[in-house]
Write a protein that holds these residues in place. Structure first.
Motif, PDB file in Angstrom:
ATOM      1  N   GLU A 164      -5.649  12.464   6.346  1.00 56.54           N
ATOM      2  CA  GLU A 164      -5.870  11.665   7.557  1.00 56.54           C
ATOM      3  C   GLU A 164      -6.813  10.497   7.268  1.00 56.54           C
ATOM      4  N   ALA A 165      -7.807  10.760   6.441  1.00 52.94           N
ATOM      5  CA  ALA A 165      -8.740   9.683   6.102  1.00 52.94           C
ATOM      6  C   ALA A 165      -8.043   8.587   5.308  1.00 52.94           C
ATOM      7  N   VAL A 166      -7.100   8.987   4.445  1.00 53.53           N
ATOM      8  CA  VAL A 166      -6.349   7.978   3.678  1.00 53.53           C
ATOM      9  C   VAL A 166      -5.535   7.104   4.631  1.00 53.53           C
ATOM     10  N   LEU A 167      -4.923   7.718   5.655  1.00 55.39           N
ATOM     11  CA  LEU A 167      -4.164   6.938   6.634  1.00 55.39           C
ATOM     12  C   LEU A 167      -5.072   5.969   7.384  1.00 55.39           C
ATOM     13  N   ASP A 168      -6.261   6.463   7.765  1.00 50.19           N
ATOM     14  CA  ASP A 168      -7.210   5.560   8.429  1.00 50.19           C
ATOM     15  C   ASP A 168      -7.629   4.432   7.487  1.00 50.19           C
ATOM     16  N   LEU A 169      -7.880   4.777   6.240  1.00 50.35           N
ATOM     17  CA  LEU A 169      -8.311   3.767   5.282  1.00 50.35           C
ATOM     18  C   LEU A 169      -7.209   2.747   5.008  1.00 50.35           C
ATOM     19  N   SER A 170      -5.957   3.198   5.047  1.00 49.39           N
ATOM     20  CA  SER A 170      -4.851   2.265   4.818  1.00 49.39           C
ATOM     21  C   SER A 170      -4.820   1.193   5.901  1.00 49.39           C
ATOM     22  N   GLU A 171      -5.157   1.583   7.145  1.00 43.16           N
ATOM     23  CA  GLU A 171      -5.222   0.592   8.213  1.00 43.16           C
ATOM     24  C   GLU A 171      -6.358  -0.397   7.973  1.00 43.16           C
ATOM     25  N   LEU A 172      -7.473   0.104   7.427  1.00 40.92           N
ATOM     26  CA  LEU A 172      -8.577  -0.791   7.110  1.00 40.92           C
ATOM     27  C   LEU A 172      -8.194  -1.753   5.986  1.00 40.92           C
ATOM     28  N   PHE A 173      -7.481  -1.229   4.974  1.00 38.22           N
ATOM     29  CA  PHE A 173      -6.992  -2.101   3.907  1.00 38.22           C
ATOM     30  C   PHE A 173      -6.056  -3.158   4.475  1.00 38.22           C
ATOM     31  N   ARG A 174      -5.147  -2.726   5.335  1.00 37.11           N
ATOM     32  CA  ARG A 174      -4.179  -3.664   5.897  1.00 37.11           C
ATOM     33  C   ARG A 174      -4.897  -4.758   6.692  1.00 37.11           C
ATOM     34  N   ALA A 175      -5.917  -4.386   7.426  1.00 43.29           N
ATOM     35  CA  ALA A 175      -6.665  -5.380   8.195  1.00 43.29           C
ATOM     36  C   ALA A 175      -7.424  -6.338   7.282  1.00 43.29           C
ATOM     37  N   SER A 176      -7.992  -5.795   6.201  1.00 47.11           N
ATOM     38  CA  SER A 176      -8.764  -6.650   5.305  1.00 47.11           C
ATOM     39  C   SER A 176      -7.883  -7.600   4.513  1.00 47.11           C
ATOM     40  N   LEU A 177      -6.626  -7.212   4.268  1.00 43.94           N
ATOM     41  CA  LEU A 177      -5.711  -8.071   3.510  1.00 43.94           C
ATOM     42  C   LEU A 177      -4.966  -9.045   4.399  1.00 43.94           C
ATOM     43  N   ARG A 178      -5.032  -8.874   5.733  1.00 45.63           N
ATOM     44  CA  ARG A 178      -4.340  -9.765   6.650  1.00 45.63           C
ATOM     45  C   ARG A 178      -5.237 -10.969   6.927  1.00 45.63           C
ATOM     46  N   THR A 179      -5.337 -11.876   5.943  1.00 48.26           N
ATOM     47  CA  THR A 179      -6.250 -13.011   6.036  1.00 48.26           C
ATOM     48  C   THR A 179      -5.698 -14.150   6.874  1.00 48.26           C
ATOM     49  N   CYS A 193     -12.728   0.150  14.147  1.00 46.50           N
ATOM     50  CA  CYS A 193     -14.030   0.812  14.194  1.00 46.50           C
ATOM     51  C   CYS A 193     -13.870   2.323  14.350  1.00 46.50           C
ATOM     52  N   LYS A 194     -12.954   2.750  15.205  1.00 46.73           N
ATOM     53  CA  LYS A 194     -12.740   4.184  15.418  1.00 46.73           C
ATOM     54  C   LYS A 194     -12.200   4.851  14.156  1.00 46.73           C
ATOM     55  N   ARG A 195     -11.325   4.160  13.439  1.00 45.69           N
ATOM     56  CA  ARG A 195     -10.801   4.726  12.195  1.00 45.69           C
ATOM     57  C   ARG A 195     -11.910   4.852  11.154  1.00 45.69           C
ATOM     58  N   TYR A 196     -12.752   3.827  11.069  1.00 49.16           N
ATOM     59  CA  TYR A 196     -13.860   3.913  10.129  1.00 49.16           C
ATOM     60  C   TYR A 196     -14.813   5.049  10.503  1.00 49.16           C
ATOM     61  N   LEU A 197     -15.134   5.151  11.790  1.00 49.15           N
ATOM     62  CA  LEU A 197     -16.046   6.202  12.222  1.00 49.15           C
ATOM     63  C   LEU A 197     -15.441   7.590  12.044  1.00 49.15           C
ATOM     64  N   ALA A 198     -14.122   7.696  12.137  1.00 46.05           N
ATOM     65  CA  ALA A 198     -13.470   8.979  11.875  1.00 46.05           C
ATOM     66  C   ALA A 198     -13.700   9.406  10.436  1.00 46.05           C
TER      67      ALA A 198
END
Length: 320
Positions: A164-179, A193-198
């Protein structure tokens, strides 16, 4: 701007024309009337034809605008001469030619000025986009490094939670790469923020307590991507992680007038040594991005009262 500039030009010509005293007031009054009418009517005609002129190339648009102004000046020159010299057949063609030549020179100078302004604006926007992309790229390692360490510690003890953490982290990666996104809805940033806090809750457990106070109707508020999430990470890293008893991270969003205020609160670190260079870099990067996008309307400041450390972000009320 056109009215003031043209009036200043008339004033200069009236001063040059004066033979006695500083200014020829009769000449100033007549020329001012003529110039103001030609300026206003030419501007009105150009505005009415703006959509058609915008589809032309720069040289053709320049010729079209010059022709409009010259025809306007010619029409008013003929009208003025018929009023000042009512005798039929008496026209001062040399004076009219001088007016047309002067009008052509002024139009070409004004168009050149606007063209250079347009080029400068395009260059400034391109530099701003490159600057924003660079700032966003500098923020990425700030939160991805800690998240990867959290997942690594979970793989052996709780594989399902790690997944589950990998799935949350993938969303963070996707957001960081969407420049390409300069602004996103606040709802999407809160989801990050909720995914990071999870992820952090898996590592810190009950030591990390959360309080959310988000006013209704702010889901579509425009916010630069990855601006609130690093502030939340700083709150966890500096205010919760060093404390054995942990603490509470409070996230608020409310509307005050024409602005939206976002607050992130956490227990004050037990010593200024915890506020290391990475924290200052994250705050300065976010501040630079806010200034580039919103100017002076956006504010980022931090303060502490008692044992509570608060970071406040003010954004203009804009719906994405």
């Amino acid at each position: 701007m056109l009215l003031i500039t043209s009036e200043l030009l008339v004033l200069v010509l009236a001063i040059v024309q004066a033979s006695d005293g500083w200014i020829d007031w009769n000449y100033f009054a007549l020329l001012s009337l003529f110039v103001q009418w030609t300026t206003l009517t030419s501007a009105a005609l150009i505005c009415l034809l703006r959509a058609r002129l915008a589809r032309m190339s720069t040289p053709r648009a320049t010729l079209a605008i010059s022709a409009i102004v010259l025809l306007d000046v010619l029409a008013f020159s003929l009208f003025a001469d018929s009023v000042l010299h009512p005798q039929p057949g008496i026209l001062d063609w040399q004076a009219i030619a001088k007016k047309l030549l002067l009008a052509l020179l002024i139009v070409l100078m004004v168009l050149r000025y606007f063209y250079l302004q347009h080029q400068w604006q395009q260059q400034r926007e391109a530099e701003m986009l490159a600057h924003l992309a660079a700032l966003q790229a500098r923020i990425q390692p700030h939160f991805l490094f800690n998240s990867m360490n959290t997942i690594a510690s979970l793989i052996a003890t709780d594989p399902e939670q790690a997944e589950e953490a990998v799935l949350d982290l993938s969303e963070l990666f996707r957001a960081s790469l969407r420049t390409g996104d300069q602004l996103i809805p606040l709802a999407r940033e809160l989801d990050l923020c909720k995914r990071y806090l999870a992820i952090e809750s898996l590592r810190l457990g009950p030591r990390l307590q959360l309080e959310w106070h988000i006013a209704e109707g702010l889901e579509g508020q425009a916010i630069p991507p990855l601006t609130l999430q690093p502030l939340v990470e700083n709150a966890v890293y500096h205010g919760i992680q060093p404390r054995q008893q942990g603490g509470t991270v409070r996230i608020e969003a409310e509307v005050r007038g024409n602005f939206v205020y976002l607050l992130v609160q956490n227990p004050k670190p037990e010593g200024t040594e915890n506020l290391h260079k990475g924290n200052r870099m994250a705050l300065s990067n976010i501040q630079a991005r806010l200034q580039a996008l919103f100017g002076e309307a956006a504010v980022l400041k931090h303060s502490h009262q008692g044992n509570v450390y608060t970071v406040t972000m003010r954004l203009p009320r804009i719906t994405h």
